[in-house]
Design a protein around this motif. Structure first.
Motif, PDB file in Angstrom:
ATOM      1  N   ILE A 114       0.856  -1.176   0.000  1.00 10.39           N
ATOM      2  CA  ILE A 114       0.000   0.000   0.000  1.00 10.39           C
ATOM      3  C   ILE A 114       0.895   1.228   0.000  1.00 10.39           C
ATOM      4  CG2 ILE A 114      -1.770   1.276   1.253  1.00 10.39           C
ATOM      5  CD1 ILE A 114      -2.632  -1.471   2.428  1.00 10.39           C
ATOM      6  N   VAL A 115       0.785   2.006  -1.068  1.00 11.01           N
ATOM      7  CA  VAL A 115       1.583   3.224  -1.190  1.00 11.01           C
ATOM      8  C   VAL A 115       0.858   4.331  -0.440  1.00 11.01           C
ATOM      9  CG1 VAL A 115       2.636   4.861  -2.781  1.00 11.01           C
ATOM     10  CG2 VAL A 115       2.447   2.456  -3.414  1.00 11.01           C
ATOM     11  N   LYS A 116       1.507   4.850   0.560  1.00 10.06           N
ATOM     12  CA  LYS A 116       0.898   5.890   1.375  1.00 10.06           C
ATOM     13  C   LYS A 116       0.931   7.220   0.614  1.00 10.06           C
ATOM     14  CE  LYS A 116       2.576   3.403   5.294  1.00 10.06           C
ATOM     15  NZ  LYS A 116       3.777   3.159   6.059  1.00 10.06           N
ATOM     16  N   GLU A 117       0.023   8.076   0.954  1.00 11.31           N
ATOM     17  CA  GLU A 117      -0.060   9.361   0.271  1.00 11.31           C
ATOM     18  C   GLU A 117       1.200  10.181   0.525  1.00 11.31           C
ATOM     19  OE1 GLU A 117      -3.339  12.807  -0.458  1.00 11.31           O
ATOM     20  OE2 GLU A 117      -3.835  10.747   0.065  1.00 11.31           O
ATOM     21  N   GLY A 118       1.789  10.663  -0.538  1.00 12.81           N
ATOM     22  CA  GLY A 118       2.993  11.462  -0.441  1.00 12.81           C
ATOM     23  C   GLY A 118       4.264  10.623  -0.311  1.00 12.81           C
ATOM     24  N   GLU A 119       4.137   9.288  -0.377  1.00 10.22           N
ATOM     25  CA  GLU A 119       5.318   8.429  -0.254  1.00 10.22           C
ATOM     26  C   GLU A 119       6.052   8.347  -1.583  1.00 10.22           C
ATOM     27  OE1 GLU A 119       6.482   3.971   1.343  1.00 10.22           O
ATOM     28  OE2 GLU A 119       4.459   4.362   0.647  1.00 10.22           O
TER      29      GLU A 119
ATOM     30  N   LEU B 227       8.937   0.754  -3.793  1.00  7.94           N
ATOM     31  CA  LEU B 227       9.597  -0.338  -4.505  1.00  7.94           C
ATOM     32  C   LEU B 227      10.566  -1.077  -3.594  1.00  7.94           C
ATOM     33  CD1 LEU B 227      10.344   1.102  -8.041  1.00  7.94           C
ATOM     34  CD2 LEU B 227       9.004  -0.918  -7.489  1.00  7.94           C
ATOM     35  N   LYS B 228      11.250  -0.345  -2.742  1.00  8.94           N
ATOM     36  CA  LYS B 228      12.185  -0.961  -1.809  1.00  8.94           C
ATOM     37  C   LYS B 228      11.440  -1.866  -0.831  1.00  8.94           C
ATOM     38  CE  LYS B 228      16.032   0.193   1.208  1.00  8.94           C
ATOM     39  NZ  LYS B 228      16.852   1.255   1.774  1.00  8.94           N
ATOM     40  N   ARG B 229      10.292  -1.420  -0.342  1.00  9.93           N
ATOM     41  CA  ARG B 229       9.488  -2.253   0.561  1.00  9.93           C
ATOM     42  C   ARG B 229       8.994  -3.503  -0.154  1.00  9.93           C
ATOM     43  NH1 ARG B 229       4.732   0.008   3.142  1.00  9.93           N
ATOM     44  NH2 ARG B 229       4.394   1.152   1.232  1.00  9.93           N
ATOM     45  N   PHE B 230       8.594  -3.344  -1.429  1.00  8.41           N
ATOM     46  CA  PHE B 230       8.140  -4.495  -2.213  1.00  8.41           C
ATOM     47  C   PHE B 230       9.266  -5.510  -2.388  1.00  8.41           C
ATOM     48  CE2 PHE B 230       7.921  -6.596  -6.358  1.00  8.41           C
ATOM     49  CZ  PHE B 230       6.764  -7.323  -6.182  1.00  8.41           C
ATOM     50  N   LYS B 231      10.449  -5.026  -2.738  1.00  2.00           N
ATOM     51  CA  LYS B 231      11.587  -5.926  -2.949  1.00  2.00           C
ATOM     52  C   LYS B 231      11.942  -6.673  -1.675  1.00  2.00           C
ATOM     53  CE  LYS B 231      13.672  -3.289  -6.701  1.00  2.00           C
ATOM     54  NZ  LYS B 231      14.831  -2.483  -7.113  1.00  2.00           N
ATOM     55  N   ASN B 232      11.888  -5.985  -0.531  1.00  5.70           N
ATOM     56  CA  ASN B 232      12.191  -6.641   0.737  1.00  5.70           C
ATOM     57  C   ASN B 232      11.167  -7.724   1.050  1.00  5.70           C
ATOM     58  OD1 ASN B 232      14.540  -5.308   1.362  1.00  5.70           O
ATOM     59  ND2 ASN B 232      13.491  -3.657   2.444  1.00  5.70           N
ATOM     60  N   LYS B 233       9.879  -7.440   0.828  1.00 10.54           N
ATOM     61  CA  LYS B 233       8.843  -8.437   1.068  1.00 10.54           C
ATOM     62  C   LYS B 233       9.014  -9.626   0.135  1.00 10.54           C
ATOM     63  CE  LYS B 233       4.735  -6.395   3.052  1.00 10.54           C
ATOM     64  NZ  LYS B 233       3.316  -6.124   2.867  1.00 10.54           N
ATOM     65  N   TYR B 234       9.329  -9.346  -1.127  1.00 11.10           N
ATOM     66  CA  TYR B 234       9.524 -10.396  -2.120  1.00 11.10           C
ATOM     67  C   TYR B 234      10.704 -11.280  -1.733  1.00 11.10           C
ATOM     68  CZ  TYR B 234      10.067 -12.593  -6.688  1.00 11.10           C
ATOM     69  OH  TYR B 234      10.173 -13.509  -7.701  1.00 11.10           O
ATOM     70  N   ARG B 235      11.781 -10.671  -1.269  1.00 14.12           N
ATOM     71  CA  ARG B 235      12.971 -11.417  -0.866  1.00 14.12           C
ATOM     72  C   ARG B 235      12.669 -12.303   0.342  1.00 14.12           C
ATOM     73  NH1 ARG B 235      16.395  -7.208  -0.116  1.00 14.12           N
ATOM     74  NH2 ARG B 235      16.565  -6.989  -2.351  1.00 14.12           N
ATOM     75  N   LYS B 236      11.865 -11.815   1.270  1.00 18.41           N
ATOM     76  CA  LYS B 236      11.552 -12.573   2.475  1.00 18.41           C
ATOM     77  C   LYS B 236      10.670 -13.782   2.191  1.00 18.41           C
ATOM     78  CE  LYS B 236      12.063  -8.827   5.774  1.00 18.41           C
ATOM     79  NZ  LYS B 236      11.384  -7.934   6.710  1.00 18.41           N
ATOM     80  N   THR B 237       9.875 -13.745   1.120  1.00 19.88           N
ATOM     81  CA  THR B 237       9.028 -14.876   0.783  1.00 19.88           C
ATOM     82  C   THR B 237       9.800 -16.007   0.134  1.00 19.88           C
ATOM     83  OG1 THR B 237       8.440 -13.919  -1.351  1.00 19.88           O
ATOM     84  CG2 THR B 237       6.955 -13.474   0.487  1.00 19.88           C
ATOM     85  N   LYS B 238      11.022 -15.737  -0.336  1.00 20.24           N
ATOM     86  CA  LYS B 238      11.915 -16.718  -0.952  1.00 20.24           C
ATOM     87  C   LYS B 238      11.303 -17.350  -2.202  1.00 20.24           C
ATOM     88  CE  LYS B 238      14.284 -17.733   3.318  1.00 20.24           C
ATOM     89  NZ  LYS B 238      14.749 -18.760   4.224  1.00 20.24           N
ATOM     90  N   VAL B 239      10.524 -16.594  -2.950  1.00 17.47           N
ATOM     91  CA  VAL B 239       9.900 -17.093  -4.169  1.00 17.47           C
ATOM     92  C   VAL B 239      10.957 -17.426  -5.210  1.00 17.47           C
ATOM     93  CG1 VAL B 239       8.371 -16.477  -6.088  1.00 17.47           C
ATOM     94  CG2 VAL B 239       7.769 -15.849  -3.773  1.00 17.47           C
TER      95      VAL B 239
END
Length: 64
Positions: free
Chosen positions: A5-10, A16-28
């Motif tokens: 969820i992209v916060k307003e003004g973010e 993208l950095k948060r997405f990459k970190n989440k993706y890395r943690k899932t080990k897909v």
């Protein structure tokens, strides 16, 4: 499915950095690469044992 969820003004780079970190943690990516070729159960156990030995030695070296 990952949701970011992209916060307003973010900044988009921050999202993208948060997405990459989440993706890395899932080990897909790790599982996809692992399933590209068959490995025998004995090979998997041996590899896991080698990783555990390496990890143990590394942690012991930090304590010294």
């Amino acid at each position: 499915m990952l949701k970011i969820i992209v916060k307003e003004g973010e900044n988009i780079e921050r999202a993208l950095k948060r997405f990459k970190n989440k993706y890395r943690k899932t080990k897909v990516l790790y599982t996809l690469r692992d399933k590209q070729q068959y490995s025998k159960p004995s090979e998997v156990r041996r590899k896991n044992k080698e990783k555990a030995i390496y990890r143990e030695r590394y942690l012991r070296s930090l304590e010294e």
